[in-house]
Design a protein around this motif. Sequence first.
Motif, short mmCIF file in Angstrom:
data_model
loop_
_atom_site.label_atom_id
_atom_site.label_comp_id
_atom_site.label_asym_id
_atom_site.label_seq_id
_atom_site.Cartn_x
_atom_site.Cartn_y
_atom_site.Cartn_z
N VAL A 70 0.85 -1.20 0.00
CA VAL A 70 0.00 0.00 0.00
C VAL A 70 0.88 1.25 0.00
CG1 VAL A 70 -1.68 1.35 1.31
CG2 VAL A 70 -1.97 -1.12 1.09
N ILE A 73 2.20 1.80 -3.53
CA ILE A 73 1.15 2.36 -4.40
C ILE A 73 0.94 3.84 -4.08
CG2 ILE A 73 -1.32 2.27 -4.95
CD1 ILE A 73 -1.17 -0.78 -4.38
N THR A 74 0.97 4.17 -2.77
CA THR A 74 0.76 5.57 -2.34
C THR A 74 1.79 6.50 -2.98
OG1 THR A 74 -0.15 4.80 -0.23
CG2 THR A 74 0.63 7.07 -0.31
N GLU A 77 2.10 5.16 -7.53
CA GLU A 77 0.93 5.25 -8.41
C GLU A 77 0.00 6.41 -8.07
OE1 GLU A 77 -0.84 1.41 -9.46
OE2 GLU A 77 0.76 0.45 -8.31
N VAL A 78 -0.03 6.81 -6.79
CA VAL A 78 -0.84 7.97 -6.41
C VAL A 78 0.00 9.24 -6.43
CG1 VAL A 78 -2.33 8.97 -4.62
CG2 VAL A 78 -2.34 6.51 -5.01
N ALA A 156 -5.40 3.82 -2.30
CA ALA A 156 -4.25 2.91 -2.45
C ALA A 156 -4.52 1.59 -1.75
CB ALA A 156 -2.99 3.57 -1.88
N HIS A 160 -4.96 -2.16 -3.67
CA HIS A 160 -4.21 -3.37 -3.35
C HIS A 160 -5.14 -4.51 -2.95
CE1 HIS A 160 -1.61 -6.07 -0.87
NE2 HIS A 160 -0.87 -5.94 -1.95
N ILE A 196 -5.85 4.49 -11.88
CA ILE A 196 -6.37 3.73 -10.75
C ILE A 196 -7.86 3.48 -10.94
CG2 ILE A 196 -6.90 3.91 -8.28
CD1 ILE A 196 -4.17 5.19 -7.90
#
Length: 747
Positions: A70, A73-74, A77-78, A156, A160, A196
């Motif tokens: 997570v 991803i934070t 991707e974020v 996020a 996941h 996302i």
Amino acid sequence: MYMESRLDNLPLKDRREILTSYRNLLRSSAGILQWADVRQIRKAIELSMQKSGFERHASGKLAIVHSLEVGRITVEEVGLGKTSLICALLYEIVRQSGASIDEIREEFGDQEANILDGLIKVFNLYQTNASIQSENFRKLLLTFAQDVRVILILLADRLHTMRSLGSYSREAQQTISSEVSYLYAPMAHRLGLYTIKSEMEDLVMKFTDREMYSFIAKKLNETKRARDKYIKAFIEPIKKELETHDLKFDIKGRTKTIHSIHNKMKKQKVEFEQVYDLFAIRVIIDSELKNEKADCWKVYSVVADKYQPNPRRMRDWLSVPKSNGYESLHTTVLGPEKKWVEVQIRSKRMDEIAERGLAAHWKYKGVKGDRGLDLWLENIRDVLENPELNAIDFIDDFKLNLYDEEVFIFTPKGDLIRLPKGATVLDFAFDIHSEVGKKCSGAKVNNKNVSIKHVLQNGDHVEILTTSTQVPKQDWLSVVITSRAKTKLKQALREIQYKESEIGRETLVRRLKNWKIDINDQLIGQLVKHFKYKSVHDFFRDIAIEKIDVVAIKEFIQSQTRKDNERDQAESAQTIRSAENFISPPVEEADSTDGEVLLIDKSLTNVDYKLARCCNPIFGDDIFGFVAVSGGIRIHRANCPNAPDMLKKYSYRIVKAQWTGEASGNYLTAVKVVGEDDIGIVSNISQIISKELKIKMRAITVESHEGLFEGTVSVFVNNNQILNTLIKKIKAVRGVLSVSRIDGIDR
């Protein structure tokens, strides 16, 4: 170090998984972290490992692995930074009460503590297992709106979870998918996180409509070679021309998502082969900030010279970006083989914002900020903090502002106002101020007088007209579309109705007193029920506006008094029976439906159920029960078209159900068949049904148009295996293009 010593005690597989996730996290965050930040991150990981004791997450993975993923991803991707990364890493242990908010505040600081406090509030709301339609949903969204990083970290976490949803139970898959579909995917869209949002929608479809998901995925794979060849042929002449203009650029084709392709199939009512825009061409230019727009228009000029553009499909989000920061130039052109192709033109900066949304704005501090998102969050807070707002009404209004397309309207002073596409003059009036909305009688749009119902268009200049005698009306609710306008309007209407209700009550009490009739709460309840009103307020209000004749109320009360007197006389005349001689009358058995083939929630017995008409479940389907208002249980398929709505609005009425024993009885179902309109094809299908499979056929209807036929076949089957066999057999008939099960059919 603590981290290494604890890892030594773990099985090799778990140790490798943790180290791999940790290295991936460091690699993803290398560009945003200083050495001091890395020490903070390491401290967060060690605290998490120390407190969690390597517990397992709901997905089956170690909790620390889930936290690391997570966190990655934070950041990756974020696009968030150190503070949010620490919160993502600590979320699991704080959620499991392994550490308090005060401990986090002392170890890491106020910002981290406040964000985690918001995350825990959201988690606690979920723990109540209350329907998402309850007041808790308002609190959930209010928490979201206080710090946007709470939303982004939860996105996020949910992404996941969706990626590992295959390891969850079937029931959990349906619940989580439904929640992601109606809340988190639209929220990602509203925040500009298109990548996302798209992945979430595809994964939701994978777990809620697996058959269609697999069908489209297979079709995309089969057509990949031809699609790549076409994209290459389309790009080549544009690429050569752009190279002569000394532009640095990247040009590529991007296949649209499975979810978006399915939406096009449903919206256009076509088969996969008839969806023409399966992909889009994207041109990304490496340009200085001051030259971005000019260079994008240069690219557009080149594309328009090579291929004929469709002026109706032109979208200019360069001049006025969307409220979530999205900037791009879209055009649709007629490419080789007379096929329409969408082309998206943007700079590298615009592309990063398009892919990573809100967080990417923070990277470009020199760019003038867009307050659209801030205004939206302020509006959400304003709406949520209205204590009189009904949560159920709010959800419908809230969703309107998630997937909105925008129009830009000018005030008389030249200020620019953003509204959702389809907004009316009345929406504009309420956006200015609630008092302006209440008194709105019309407007001047581009110097022409229009009514409150007039739908505004891009670039309109609007001046609202008001009158002191104007009051809000109930039918205005069908005129407005924005959540702000609906909320303020409903509040105003309730105030008016409350005043009318008080007048109605006073009128009734006065008239009944004149007739020497006493009024009490029990009598009011009887009156409301007799005159078929949903609430006491509605009943009193209709008295005030003279919709109910008070004389009719008097007559009802007098008739009830006579009935009560007659019943009292009859009871006093009866002989009181001895308890010793009393024999209980026989209890009639409930009229149930083949209870031996269906097992409904273990806590329920002797339950009457019916098969829902909206999806026609048959033996062997994944199913669930839904408690009907009229009593009894309605059995629905897990992928029923209405299932997401029921899970969202009435989760407290969902009960587990499963088939048990052996299939018995006949279940009515139907399939849709599309094929080439050849002689004998319908006869061949009938032969398979009646003679080869010996299935009882109820009806067959066929319509033909332009060389194709579309037929509906209704049959009785024992279970879904027989139905699947039937579908495979019909698909194998020469000339048949597609066969699919129909959800709702007439019985």
